[in-house]
Design an enzyme around this catalytic site. Structure first.
Site, PDB file in Angstrom:
ATOM      1  N   ILE A  55     116.665  21.775  51.582  1.00 51.74           N
ATOM      2  CA  ILE A  55     117.024  22.054  50.182  1.00 51.74           C
ATOM      3  C   ILE A  55     116.373  21.031  49.261  1.00 51.74           C
ATOM      4  O   ILE A  55     115.821  21.375  48.203  1.00 51.74           O
ATOM      5  CB  ILE A  55     118.563  22.058  50.015  1.00 51.74           C
ATOM      6  CG1 ILE A  55     119.160  23.306  50.676  1.00 51.74           C
ATOM      7  CG2 ILE A  55     118.951  22.002  48.538  1.00 51.74           C
ATOM      8  CD1 ILE A  55     120.683  23.339  50.697  1.00 51.74           C
ATOM      9  N   TYR A  96     113.748  31.626  47.033  1.00 51.79           N
ATOM     10  CA  TYR A  96     114.399  30.341  47.317  1.00 51.79           C
ATOM     11  C   TYR A  96     115.032  30.360  48.716  1.00 51.79           C
ATOM     12  O   TYR A  96     114.864  29.435  49.499  1.00 51.79           O
ATOM     13  CB  TYR A  96     115.458  30.079  46.254  1.00 51.79           C
ATOM     14  CG  TYR A  96     116.219  28.784  46.415  1.00 51.79           C
ATOM     15  CD1 TYR A  96     115.672  27.593  45.963  1.00 51.79           C
ATOM     16  CD2 TYR A  96     117.475  28.756  47.018  1.00 51.79           C
ATOM     17  CE1 TYR A  96     116.362  26.398  46.111  1.00 51.79           C
ATOM     18  CE2 TYR A  96     118.170  27.581  47.173  1.00 51.79           C
ATOM     19  CZ  TYR A  96     117.610  26.400  46.706  1.00 51.79           C
ATOM     20  OH  TYR A  96     118.296  25.220  46.866  1.00 51.79           O
ATOM     21  N   VAL A 118     112.710  21.869  48.765  1.00 54.81           N
ATOM     22  CA  VAL A 118     112.482  23.025  47.893  1.00 54.81           C
ATOM     23  C   VAL A 118     112.845  22.686  46.447  1.00 54.81           C
ATOM     24  O   VAL A 118     112.162  23.096  45.508  1.00 54.81           O
ATOM     25  CB  VAL A 118     113.295  24.244  48.376  1.00 54.81           C
ATOM     26  CG1 VAL A 118     113.136  25.416  47.409  1.00 54.81           C
ATOM     27  CG2 VAL A 118     112.837  24.658  49.769  1.00 54.81           C
ATOM     28  N   GLU A 119     113.916  21.906  46.272  1.00 52.23           N
ATOM     29  CA  GLU A 119     114.378  21.591  44.915  1.00 52.23           C
ATOM     30  C   GLU A 119     113.446  20.623  44.183  1.00 52.23           C
ATOM     31  O   GLU A 119     113.136  20.820  43.012  1.00 52.23           O
ATOM     32  CB  GLU A 119     115.786  20.998  44.964  1.00 52.23           C
ATOM     33  CG  GLU A 119     116.887  21.979  45.353  1.00 52.23           C
ATOM     34  CD  GLU A 119     117.186  22.987  44.246  1.00 52.23           C
ATOM     35  OE1 GLU A 119     116.730  22.773  43.113  1.00 52.23           O
ATOM     36  OE2 GLU A 119     117.846  23.995  44.543  1.00 52.23           O
ATOM     37  N   SER A 120     113.010  19.564  44.873  1.00 50.13           N
ATOM     38  CA  SER A 120     112.281  18.501  44.152  1.00 50.13           C
ATOM     39  C   SER A 120     111.072  17.967  44.898  1.00 50.13           C
ATOM     40  O   SER A 120     110.389  17.095  44.367  1.00 50.13           O
ATOM     41  CB  SER A 120     113.233  17.326  43.892  1.00 50.13           C
ATOM     42  OG  SER A 120     113.578  16.683  45.120  1.00 50.13           O
TER      43      SER A 120
END
Length: 217
Positions: free
Chosen positions: A58, A169, A61-63
């Protein structure tokens, strides 16, 4: 004699080629699936009974492990915590002197992100797809979709996700999970205090490069 020498040369060239291919593959994989802050990831995953490889994926993928990342919607830090969620989490977790700047602090961000993920797991009865969809699109949207026959036929699972971004996502997080839970399995579960050196160095180099490119435009 010459045949033996030629055979040795071919063997050396083959070994060098294999080493180069493996090295390039490792560099490409490290760039696409970086890892950092594993001590914190393991610590808060254990605290909230979550899978650390899921959290690692996560964050990527997020940052992409940029602790200073800010989204167009003002979500901040490693797990891209929004101001509203940050305020809520700070009250529940009892974080004193909370400000939005704390969302850039890796440990604060990961502690809030893992807590929020665990909250979503409880809300959606452990359904991973719903949890990931809610983390990306908001639990309000997911609950709305669950009550819409166009997207859900049983009231518990989504047959279709109306947001393409959210659909992508889920796919990215699950694909990353397979990498982190296999390639990085031992590395992540063997934490040390200097585990963020590589990722900080990588982002400092990238930031310096971007500033240099910006200065010559």
């Amino acid at each position: 004699m010459f045949k033996i020498i030629r055979g040795i040369k071919k063997l050396i060239i083959l070994l060098i080629t294999i080493v180069l291919v493996v090295s390039i593959a490792f560099v490409v994989m490290s760039a696409k699936y970086p890892i950092g802050y594993k001590t914190m990831i393991v610590k808060y995953s254990e605290m909230y009974e979550l899978d650390p490889y899921l959290i690692a994926s996560i964050i990527n993928v997020e940052s992409r492990y940029d602790k200073n990342a800010t989204s167009p919607k003002n979500a901040r830090g490693l797990m891209q915590i929004g101001p509203q969620t940050g305020e809520w989490a700070s009250q529940v977790l009892g974080i004193e002197n909370y400000t939005e700047e704390l969302l850039f602090d890796p440990e604060t961000n990961i502690s809030m992100g893992t807590w929020y993920i665990s909250t979503l797991f409880k809300e959606f009865n452990g359904n991973l797809d719903l949890v990931l969809a809610a983390y990306n699109a908001g639990s309000g949207n997911v609950n709305k979709w669950l009550n819409d026959e166009e997207y859900c036929s049983d009231g518990a699972n989504l047959s279709t996700i109306p947001f393409k971004e959210t659909e992508d996502y889920l796919e990215k997080v699950k694909k990353g999970y397979n990498i982190y839970s296999t390639v990085y399995k031992r590395y992540i579960m063997n934490p040390n205090e200097n585990d963020s050196f590589y990722i900080n160095l990588l982002h400092n180099i990238k930031r310096t490069f971007d500033e240099f490119i910006g200065s010559i435009r």
